[in-house]
Design an enzyme around this catalytic site. Structure first.
Site, PDB file in Angstrom:
ATOM      1  CB  CYS A   2      -0.879   0.038   1.244  1.00  0.00           C
ATOM      2  SG  CYS A   2      -1.883  -1.420   1.435  1.00  0.00           S
ATOM      3  NE  ARG A  27       4.820   2.001  -1.075  1.00  0.00           N
ATOM      4  CZ  ARG A  27       5.682   2.336  -0.128  1.00  0.00           C
ATOM      5  NH1 ARG A  27       6.724   3.064  -0.420  1.00  0.00           N
ATOM      6  NH2 ARG A  27       5.516   1.938   1.118  1.00  0.00           N
ATOM      7  CD1 TRP A  70       0.235  -5.666  -3.620  1.00  0.00           C
ATOM      8  CD2 TRP A  70       0.380  -6.661  -1.623  1.00  0.00           C
ATOM      9  NE1 TRP A  70       0.919  -6.841  -3.782  1.00  0.00           N
ATOM     10  CE2 TRP A  70       1.025  -7.469  -2.582  1.00  0.00           C
ATOM     11  CE3 TRP A  70       0.350  -7.085  -0.291  1.00  0.00           C
ATOM     12  CZ2 TRP A  70       1.634  -8.681  -2.257  1.00  0.00           C
ATOM     13  CZ3 TRP A  70       0.957  -8.281   0.033  1.00  0.00           C
ATOM     14  CH2 TRP A  70       1.590  -9.076  -0.939  1.00  0.00           C
ATOM     15  CG  ASN A  96       1.335   1.723   4.128  1.00  0.00           C
ATOM     16  OD1 ASN A  96       1.211   0.515   4.218  1.00  0.00           O
ATOM     17  ND2 ASN A  96       2.427   2.304   3.672  1.00  0.00           N
ATOM     18  N   GLY A  97      -0.602  -0.144   6.461  1.00  0.00           N
ATOM     19  CA  GLY A  97      -0.246  -0.906   7.656  1.00  0.00           C
ATOM     20  C   GLY A  97      -1.338  -1.895   7.991  1.00  0.00           C
ATOM     21  CD  GLU A 452      18.824 -11.480  -7.489  1.00  0.00           C
ATOM     22  OE1 GLU A 452      18.331 -12.002  -6.485  1.00  0.00           O
ATOM     23  OE2 GLU A 452      18.314 -10.477  -8.041  1.00  0.00           O
ATOM     24  CE  LYS A 456      15.371  -9.867  -9.985  1.00  0.00           C
ATOM     25  NZ  LYS A 456      15.818  -9.738  -8.720  1.00  0.00           N
ATOM     26  CD  GLU A 459      11.718 -10.910  -8.173  1.00  0.00           C
ATOM     27  OE1 GLU A 459      12.752 -10.739  -8.845  1.00  0.00           O
ATOM     28  OE2 GLU A 459      11.453 -10.234  -7.171  1.00  0.00           O
ATOM     29  CG  HIS A 475      22.437 -34.847  -2.733  1.00  0.00           C
ATOM     30  ND1 HIS A 475      22.891 -36.115  -2.420  1.00  0.00           N
ATOM     31  CD2 HIS A 475      23.541 -34.075  -2.836  1.00  0.00           C
ATOM     32  CE1 HIS A 475      24.216 -36.094  -2.330  1.00  0.00           C
ATOM     33  NE2 HIS A 475      24.633 -34.864  -2.575  1.00  0.00           N
ATOM     34  CE  LYS A 574      12.113  -1.826  -6.042  1.00  0.00           C
ATOM     35  NZ  LYS A 574      12.957  -2.868  -6.624  1.00  0.00           N
TER      36      LYS A 574
HETATM   37  C1  G6P Z   1      10.148  -7.645  -2.257  1.00  0.00           C
HETATM   38  C2  G6P Z   1      10.654  -7.242  -3.629  1.00  0.00           C
HETATM   39  C3  G6P Z   1      12.008  -7.905  -3.892  1.00  0.00           C
HETATM   40  C4  G6P Z   1      12.980  -7.557  -2.791  1.00  0.00           C
HETATM   41  C5  G6P Z   1      12.428  -7.923  -1.412  1.00  0.00           C
HETATM   42  C6  G6P Z   1      13.275  -7.324  -0.305  1.00  0.00           C
HETATM   43  O1  G6P Z   1       9.810  -8.980  -2.253  1.00  0.00           O
HETATM   44  O2  G6P Z   1       9.729  -7.599  -4.625  1.00  0.00           O
HETATM   45  O3  G6P Z   1      12.519  -7.432  -5.138  1.00  0.00           O
HETATM   46  O4  G6P Z   1      14.195  -8.205  -3.002  1.00  0.00           O
HETATM   47  O5  G6P Z   1      11.125  -7.374  -1.244  1.00  0.00           O
HETATM   48  O6  G6P Z   1      13.195  -5.925  -0.405  1.00  0.00           O
HETATM   49  P1  G6P Z   1      14.199  -4.939   0.293  1.00  0.00           P
HETATM   50  O7  G6P Z   1      13.653  -3.577  -0.007  1.00  0.00           O
HETATM   51  O8  G6P Z   1      14.163  -5.249   1.757  1.00  0.00           O
HETATM   52  O9  G6P Z   1      15.537  -5.164  -0.290  1.00  0.00           O
END
Ligand code: G6P
Length: 579
Positions: A2, A27, A70, A96-97, A452, A456, A459, A475, A574
């Protein structure tokens, strides 16, 4: 997650709020809404994309609030979208929260005759304010705040007034101070178009803003909070001719890497504590956790300091070692799990650091010492340049602690990053784009890079992708291998090379197509690979970082080929501000 905005001044508040919500889009959200005063309160709520509804908003007034939602309590729908009003429609609130005790508050309010329209926790707030409101909005809000348990940043407006009352407890809230205008927002991005002067509200603060000025109160007393300057430029949050923010941000990596290395090198004092640390624990989530694993590997191998990474959401279940150094790593500085983990560590007596990309973010308030990455605003949900910036900071930290052992690798990365961004991944995209499962493998320093790379890919392309230490394949994951399960491998020279080559052969023997990232002119690796993605021949440390950029490009181009929403993937946010 949010996001909230509020405007009071001389412009059309709804328009400013819509622009602000667009800036907060990154976000993550599923619905949104706006309320403005003129002098009654009028509302606009919608599900889906903000840009699609822009022309439909026609609210009057120069005082208003907005929200991107959200979904947590209740499905995404117009009814569950903020702002919420009380029974009379005279008070509107965005939040927000999470209000943890909302169910109990709602029951009590219903017993006192209030009717509710949504399934949300937020709706209790305007009803509680309604009971206290007798013409002074600040007083009414301050009376109900002690009843709320949980986290909130709220903005409140009332019919017939020209003021916004705001309160913060655990969720971020900034107030931009312009010329005869004020902009509230969850972060600095919506504020940048109007002013660079900003006040970050602290937990327990209540702000009252009118066109004539603002006042901040804490524990009932008026106080003065520092006015900070937003460092980012409005131009930084535009796409600048790129098809997606993600691509733009990837191309910023050479600059971001150097800026971050330089800023850590110029201010090395906080790092002294790490030199004496008996052990270091890092708490982080998502991409930040993967970057932290690169750091842990370098700390152990180059500095010989025991270092572990614990996912922030799991940290509370582990004992915090005494006299440990705990470093929280977070691009946004707003990830609830990471903030909570650092709070616990500090309570238990650990020395706390944080590494974040956002000046004044919530994490910086919890941490004793803050280091910043210099990535600039990252809008795309999939983190790219912030990962590279974190790695840059970590490499420079290790370099300083070790007396210069990574100097060469840092220079190599600076030299070759632009070249790697030109990599041609088209054949690899063809090989992976129709798969339903992909495995990513690496060893040693390449292992977190494989994690990573897989993150990516899943996602933004929605292809199921998992990262494995290559030695673990036999394994269990071997059972998945077939001609329909491509494997993406990072195979660079160094101690892992010979055994990685054996792993590539084992994978081949099980018919899985292979995309291999290796060094230019490594004929052996090239021969095994179905698609070979060469990077320049550099040290292993530099090589894995260059490889991570190739994996970003592979994920990006695959997502584009599959026509997904690259910058705002489904169901993701985000900045994840709930635990
Ligand atoms: C969310 C985002 C990711 C990010 C993670 C941690 O899941 O979509 O891209 O890596 O949060 O975010 P931060 O701001 O703590 O690095």
């Amino acid at each position: 997650m949010c996001g909230i905005v509020g405007y009071i001044g001389y412009r059309n508040a709804a328009n400013v709020c819509m622009e602000g919500l667009l800036r907060l889009e990154y976000r993550g959200y599923d619905s949104f809404g706006i309320a403005a005063v003129s002098p009654e309160i009028t509302l606009f709520k919608e599900t889906g994309k903000i840009s699609a509804a822009k022309d439909a908003v026609n609210l009057k007034g120069t005082c208003g609030i907005g929200h991107t939602r959200w979904a947590t309590h209740g499905v995404p729908s117009k009814t569950n979208a903020h702002p919420f009003t009380d029974c009379t429609g005279k008070i509107a609130v965005v939040h927000n929260g999470i209000i943890e005790n909302y169910a109990e508050l709602k029951r009590e309010l219903q017993n006192r005759g209030h009717t509710f329209v949504s399934e949300t926790d937020t709706e209790v707030i305007p009803h509680l304010i309604e009971e206290q409101y007798a013409g002074n909005l600040r007083e009414a809000v301050s009376k109900i705040l002690p009843l709320l348990e949980g986290a909130y940043a709220i903005l409140v407006i009332a019919e017939g007034t020209q003021e916004i009352v705001a309160a913060r407890m655990g969720s971020p809230l900034a107030l931009g101070i312009g010329d005869n205008e004020y902009v509230f927002a969850s972060d600095g991005l919506p504020i940048l178009d109007y002013t660079r002067s900003v006040v970050y509200l602290e937990d327990g603060d209540l702000a009252e803003v009118t066109p004539a000025g603002y006042r901040i109160y804490h524990d009932g007393e008026e106080i003065v909070r520092k006015v900070s300057t937003l460092e980012w430029d409005a131009a930084d949050v535009r796409k600048g001719g790129f098809a997606h923010y993600m691509l733009k941000e990837m191309f910023e990596q050479p600059e971001v890497f150097s800026n971050t290395v330089n800023s850590i090198a110029e201010n090395p004092s906080p790092l002294c504590r790490l030199r004496d640390a008996r052990s270091v624990t890092i708490v982080a989530c998502g991409t930040s956790a993967n970057a932290s694993n690169v750091f842990a590997y370098l700390m152990e191998t180059v500095c010989e300091i025991p270092t572990r990474v614990v996912l922030a959401s799991e940290f509370k279940y582990y004992p915090t070692p005494k006299n440990d150094v705990v470093i929280a790593v977070s691009q946004s500085g707003e990830t609830a799990d990471t903030i909570y983990a650092l709070k616990i560590a500090r309570e238990k007596g650990a020395k706390t650091f944080c590494l974040t990309n956002v000046l004044g973010s919530s994490l910086t308030r919890v941490s004793e010492t803050t280091l910043y990455t210099r990535a600039g605003p990252e809008v795309s949900v999939a983190a790219t340049k912030s990962f590279t910036a974190q790695v840059a900071a970590f490499m420079e930290i290790v370099n300083i602690i070790s007396g210069g052992k990574l100097e060469g690798a840092v220079v190599e990365i600076q030299r070759y990053l632009p070249e790697v961004l030109d990599c041609d991944v088209d054949k690899a995209v063809e090989l992976v784009k129709d798969a339903s499962t992909l495995l990513y493998v690496g060893r040693g320093l390449s292992y977190p890079i494989a994690l990573e790379g897989a993150l990516k890919m899943k996602e933004i392309s929605y292809i199921h992708a998992e990262g494995y230490a290559a030695g673990e394949l036999k394994h269990g994951p071997f059972a998945l291998l077939s001609e329909k399960t491509p494997v993406v491998a990072v195979c660079l020279s160094g101690i892992t090379y010979p055994v990685m080559m054996s792993n590539l052969k084992e994978i081949k023997a099980r018919s899985a197509p292979e995309v291999v990232i290796g060094e230019i002119r490594d004929i052996d690796a090239e021969e095994i690979a179905d698609v070979y993605l060469p990077i320049p021949k550099v040290s292993e440390t530099a090589g894995v970082i260059l490889a991570s950029v190739v994996l970003q490009m592979l994920a990006y181009k695959t997502a584009v080929a599959l026509d997904t929403d690259v910058d705002m993937p489904r169901n993701l946010a985000k900045s994840v501000t709930v635990e």
